[in-house]
Design an enzyme around this catalytic site. Structure first.
Site, PDB file in Angstrom:
ATOM      1  N   GLU A  12       0.811  -1.226   0.000  1.00 12.62           N
ATOM      2  CA  GLU A  12       0.000   0.000   0.000  1.00 12.62           C
ATOM      3  C   GLU A  12       0.840   1.271   0.000  1.00 12.62           C
ATOM      4  O   GLU A  12       0.345   2.343  -0.367  1.00 12.62           O
ATOM      5  CB  GLU A  12      -0.967  -0.018   1.197  1.00 12.62           C
ATOM      6  N   GLY A  78     -12.493  -3.765   0.936  1.00 13.51           N
ATOM      7  CA  GLY A  78     -13.483  -4.650   0.334  1.00 13.51           C
ATOM      8  C   GLY A  78     -14.752  -3.848   0.062  1.00 13.51           C
ATOM      9  O   GLY A  78     -15.138  -3.005   0.869  1.00 13.51           O
ATOM     10  N   MET A 177      -9.639  -2.243   7.686  1.00 17.98           N
ATOM     11  CA  MET A 177      -9.245  -2.654   9.027  1.00 17.98           C
ATOM     12  C   MET A 177      -8.481  -1.595   9.838  1.00 17.98           C
ATOM     13  O   MET A 177      -7.972  -1.903  10.909  1.00 17.98           O
ATOM     14  CB  MET A 177      -8.427  -3.952   8.941  1.00 17.98           C
ATOM     15  N   GLU A 178      -8.372  -0.367   9.324  1.00 18.75           N
ATOM     16  CA  GLU A 178      -7.580   0.644  10.031  1.00 18.75           C
ATOM     17  C   GLU A 178      -8.198   2.042  10.100  1.00 18.75           C
ATOM     18  O   GLU A 178      -7.929   2.802  11.042  1.00 18.75           O
ATOM     19  CB  GLU A 178      -6.184   0.791   9.363  1.00 18.75           C
ATOM     20  N   ASP A 201     -11.451  -6.124  -3.577  1.00 15.63           N
ATOM     21  CA  ASP A 201     -12.282  -7.336  -3.557  1.00 15.63           C
ATOM     22  C   ASP A 201     -13.688  -6.953  -3.147  1.00 15.63           C
ATOM     23  O   ASP A 201     -13.929  -5.811  -2.762  1.00 15.63           O
ATOM     24  CB  ASP A 201     -11.695  -8.343  -2.558  1.00 15.63           C
TER      25      ASP A 201
HETATM   26  N1  ADE Z   1      -9.301  -4.801   2.944  1.00 18.23           N
HETATM   27  C1  ADE Z   1      -9.399  -5.211   1.674  1.00 18.23           C
HETATM   28  N2  ADE Z   1     -10.382  -6.130   1.535  1.00 18.23           N
HETATM   29  C2  ADE Z   1     -10.924  -6.284   2.770  1.00 18.23           C
HETATM   30  C3  ADE Z   1     -11.957  -7.096   3.288  1.00 18.23           C
HETATM   31  N3  ADE Z   1     -12.633  -7.948   2.495  1.00 18.23           N
HETATM   32  N4  ADE Z   1     -12.231  -7.026   4.612  1.00 18.23           N
HETATM   33  C4  ADE Z   1     -11.536  -6.177   5.406  1.00 18.23           C
HETATM   34  N5  ADE Z   1     -10.540  -5.408   4.979  1.00 18.23           N
HETATM   35  C5  ADE Z   1     -10.240  -5.442   3.670  1.00 18.23           C
END
Ligand code: ADE
Length: 235
Positions: A12, A78, A177-178, A201
């Site tokens: 990243e 995501g 996640m951050e 994704d």
């Molecule tokens: N970062 C990228 N894809 C993710 C996902 N599916 N869940 C959590 N963090 C992500």
């Protein structure tokens, strides 16, 4: 006027680090901060690692030790919104920690028991700059750019059911996640923060495969926006 730039993973921050060949590296706590210039602006660039604890600690030092007066998070997410595709970009106007649950004491789902503990806004001016930068980059057109709520939690989301639940309960465009952790510590400190995420994704069963396949390419889209943003910042 140091700009703090964070990403969770090497991939990243790779596109940015490549452009800082002579950067001074300094280790603090669990993190290596790269100090130098990007697009003529003093920056401190750092990989936080994955998750809210790492991101919060990393952002705090970015401000307190490395003097960041603005913080920009760049990375992957995501998709929750079904119109989002891999390679699209989401800029956070606000963030919520979707994995916080103190509902037993009457708090809302996602609400941390502290003032302003539910929805954490990003800085409107810095976020507007991110939008302008995104539209100026050649890699995306305006139809692939969204602005709104991003959800953060210490979980890599990999199920359709969870995606539906997160959409229903929190109305997020994307999940990562951050971001909320960074935005929260920046807000406490009064430091403007922006969170830029490119979609790697769709948070379903295919997500780990898609993430592995697309992470490098997609991370560059978000990093490219940060580079463009730095050009827009006043010196
Ligand atoms: N970062 C990228 N894809 C993710 C996902 N599916 N869940 C959590 N963090 C992500």
């Amino acid at each position: 006027m140091t700009v703090g730039i964070m990403g969770a993973l090497d991939v990243e921050i790779a596109a940015l680090l490549e452009q800082m060949p002579g950067a001074h590296q300094e280790r603090h706590s669990a993190f290596t901060y790269h100090q130098g210039k990007l697009k003529g602006r003093p920056v401190a660039l750092v990989r936080s690692g994955v998750g809210k604890v790492a991101a919060a600690a990393c952002a705090q030092s970015l401000m307190d030790v490395f003097g960041a007066t603005r913080v920009v998070f760049t990375g992957l997410a995501g998709a929750l919104d079904e119109r989002l595709r891999v390679g699209d970009v989401v800029i956070a106007t606000e963030l919520v920690q979707h994995d916080v649950d103190v509902t037993a004491f009457g708090y809302a789902p996602g609400e941390v028991p502290c003032p302003g503990g539910l929805v954490v806004p990003t800085d409107p001016a810095l976020t507007a700059m991110a939008r302008q930068a995104a539209l100026q980059t050649l890699t995306i057109d305006s139809g692939r750019l969204r602005e709104g709520r991003i959800l953060t939690g210490d979980q890599f989301v990999v199920s359709r059911e969870k995606v539906f639940r997160l959409r229903e309960e929190f109305q997020g465009l994307a999940v990562e996640m951050e971001g909320a952790a960074v935005a929260q510590v920046c807000a406490w400190r009064g430091v403007p923060c922006a969170v830029i995420r490119a979609i790697s994704d769709t948070a379903d069963g295919q997500a780990p495969v898609d993430f592995r396949q697309f992470q490098a390419e997609v991370a560059r889209i978000s990093a490219g926006i940060v580079l463009e943003m730095l050009k827009l910042l006043p010196l």
